[in-house]
Structures are given as C-alpha cells and as structure tokens.
Write an enzyme that holds these catalytic residues in place. Sequence first.
Site, PDB file in Angstrom:
ATOM      1  N   HIS A 189       0.847  -1.204   0.000  1.00  0.00           N
ATOM      2  CA  HIS A 189       0.000   0.000   0.000  1.00  0.00           C
ATOM      3  C   HIS A 189       0.879   1.249   0.000  1.00  0.00           C
ATOM      4  CE1 HIS A 189      -3.185  -2.736   1.066  1.00  0.00           C
ATOM      5  NE2 HIS A 189      -2.556  -3.090   2.158  1.00  0.00           N
ATOM      6  N   GLU A 194      -1.519  -0.579   8.171  1.00  0.00           N
ATOM      7  CA  GLU A 194      -2.375  -1.606   8.759  1.00  0.00           C
ATOM      8  C   GLU A 194      -1.600  -2.382   9.799  1.00  0.00           C
ATOM      9  OE1 GLU A 194      -3.076  -3.535   4.875  1.00  0.00           O
ATOM     10  OE2 GLU A 194      -2.546  -5.407   5.839  1.00  0.00           O
ATOM     11  N   HIS A 222       3.603  -7.301   1.721  1.00  0.00           N
ATOM     12  CA  HIS A 222       3.035  -8.164   2.762  1.00  0.00           C
ATOM     13  C   HIS A 222       1.975  -9.093   2.208  1.00  0.00           C
ATOM     14  CE1 HIS A 222       0.386  -4.666   2.529  1.00  0.00           C
ATOM     15  NE2 HIS A 222      -0.604  -5.454   2.948  1.00  0.00           N
ATOM     16  N   ARG A 252      -1.370  -4.938  -6.063  1.00  0.00           N
ATOM     17  CA  ARG A 252      -1.127  -6.382  -5.998  1.00  0.00           C
ATOM     18  C   ARG A 252       0.117  -6.711  -6.804  1.00  0.00           C
ATOM     19  NH1 ARG A 252      -6.207  -8.403  -7.922  1.00  0.00           N
ATOM     20  NH2 ARG A 252      -7.118  -8.026  -5.896  1.00  0.00           N
TER      21      ARG A 252
HETATM   22 ZN    ZN Z   1      -2.690  -4.978   3.028  1.00  0.00          ZN
END
Ligand code: ZN
Length: 317
Positions: free
Chosen positions: A103, A120, A177, A197
């Site tokens: 991200h 996150e 991640h 992605r």
């Molecule tokens: Zn994520």
Amino acid sequence: MVKKYKKELIFLKPVLKSRIWGGCRLRTEWGYESNLSGELGECWAVSCNDQADCEVAEGRYRGKHLSELWEEEPEIFGKRKDEEFPLLVKIIDAKEDLSVQVHPDDAYAKKHCGSKGKWECWYILDCPENAELIIGSSAHNKEELAQKMKDGEWASLFNRVPVKKGDFIAVEPGTIHAITAGVELLEVQQNSDVTYRIYDYDRLQGGKPRELHQKEALEVTHVPYYVKDEDVVHTDNRENTPQLLAVTEICRVWTLKVNGETRSDLSEGTFMIGSVLEGSGKIDGREVEKGMHFIVPKGYVMEKLEGKMRINLVASA
Ligand code: ZN
C-alpha cells in the site's frame, strides 16, 4: 435547550464479505450470519465507507449507519467536521494464501488516487503451527526489486516472518506483505482501499487472473527493507491491564485480557473502537461476547469490565 444524554457504548452490526481465499470460521467460530453463498473471508466489523457502512445494532442510535453518526453526532468522535472516518477494523479468515501486495503512504495516495494511504496492523487470532507471514522483501534497491518481479523470483524476494497466536505486527505503507493460508487475524487499518497487488500465485478468478499493479508497487515499495524489533510484538499474559501494541500517527492499539474484574483507565481524548476477540463478560453491566464490536464515545470511561475475555482497543489519533 440541548438534551444531555448519558454516553453509551455503540454496538455495530458487522458486514460480511465472501472471498475466493476465505474459510468457514467466521460462520462456525464467530457466529456471524450472512446470506452470501460460498466462503466468507472478511468481517468488516467497524467500517464507514462505500463498500460497507455498519449499522448500529441497539440503543439510542439503533438503525443509524456509522456514516450518519459521523456526520450528525460529532461529539461522539471528537473530530473536525470535514474529516472522513479514519479507521477500518476487520476480522480475516484465510483458508488460502492472500495475494502479495503493498500500500502507498498518504502522500502518494493523495497525489495519485485522491485518497489516504494505508497503514495496517494484524493481531493473530489463530494460525497453524510454524505459520509465517510475508513481510518485507530481500531487495537491496529498486533495480533488484524490479528484476526479481520481472523474473518471478518470488521465493527469494519475499521475506517471511514466523508468527504465533497472540502476535501483533504493524505493516507500514511501502512494505510488501501477505496473509498466508490458515491464519485468522484482526486487522486494524486506515480507512483506505488503495492496494497494489504484486503476485497472486497465478490463480484464476472466473477463468482470468486478477489484475496486478506491479508498476505502482515498484514505485511505493520501500527498499531495502529492514526487520525491526517492533515489527512483531509478542503479547504477554498480563491480566486486567491493557498492553500497548502500537503507537502511530494513525492510532494507538491495545490488547486487554480481562479475568475477574477490572476497569479501563484508557481515556484518550478521542473515540475508541472495542472488539471482543475471546470469551465473554460484561462491560458496565452490558453483556458482551466474542465477535462484538463497538464504539467507545470520546470521554466514556469503561468503569467495570467483568468476566473472562480478550478485548482489542483502538484509539483514533
Ligand atoms: Zn494490506
């Protein structure tokens, strides 16, 4: 005259999502009901965006959506009127590996998508023995990262971190991640959906591979990646005292194991989000159990927590 109400905890109805990699535990172990067919992968427990706008389950605000509360009752949150709801809390049940992704930070996301970036963090609820998550990469610089992505040298590129139940991991923007098969976790994140992605295990969905975003991923990924001590926090067995897991510009996160009776002295000058992750008990006389999620209004102090349960608490920064 403005009516003064006694503040109350605001319980929300989660929104369930089916996912190709999802499992059955959100139904069987959490008791969440959904008309969706197929496996559920995500419970959007506290969500206020156009993909899920949680509804208040009971009490004075029953039937209102979180977005309405956010606009109409700012004193609950202690916020400025023009901000968006900052956080998103999910429970994720991964039967299969999730795609490997990254991200952007706020600056990149604002410039390219007009939105927030995404920090996150994960609290591991359950996982297989010897479970590993993908966190970070081995690339020393962008050229190496680009080359390994081009050549599909995934095994040597992705850094794997061993985890066990009760571990907590913060995933900074720019960190590659992935959640791996068998892991069940609580995710607290910025209320943002910008995901790049990198690799999807060459899976097909509806006969086609899901879209990859390797160009953007290359731009936002931080290299080299250094494993820091605080990347994985092992929760200890302390009881009736909150353990602080993360302090960031976005939020602060605690885990609290209640055994018997205690009070929460957390009063953060902002609202908090509570999630009951294990067991059951009472908060100020109100019965609660695993799977319940609630807003703690600004200025509300939980005076009496009773029972045997684990609660995750997040205070918005
Ligand atoms: Zn994520």
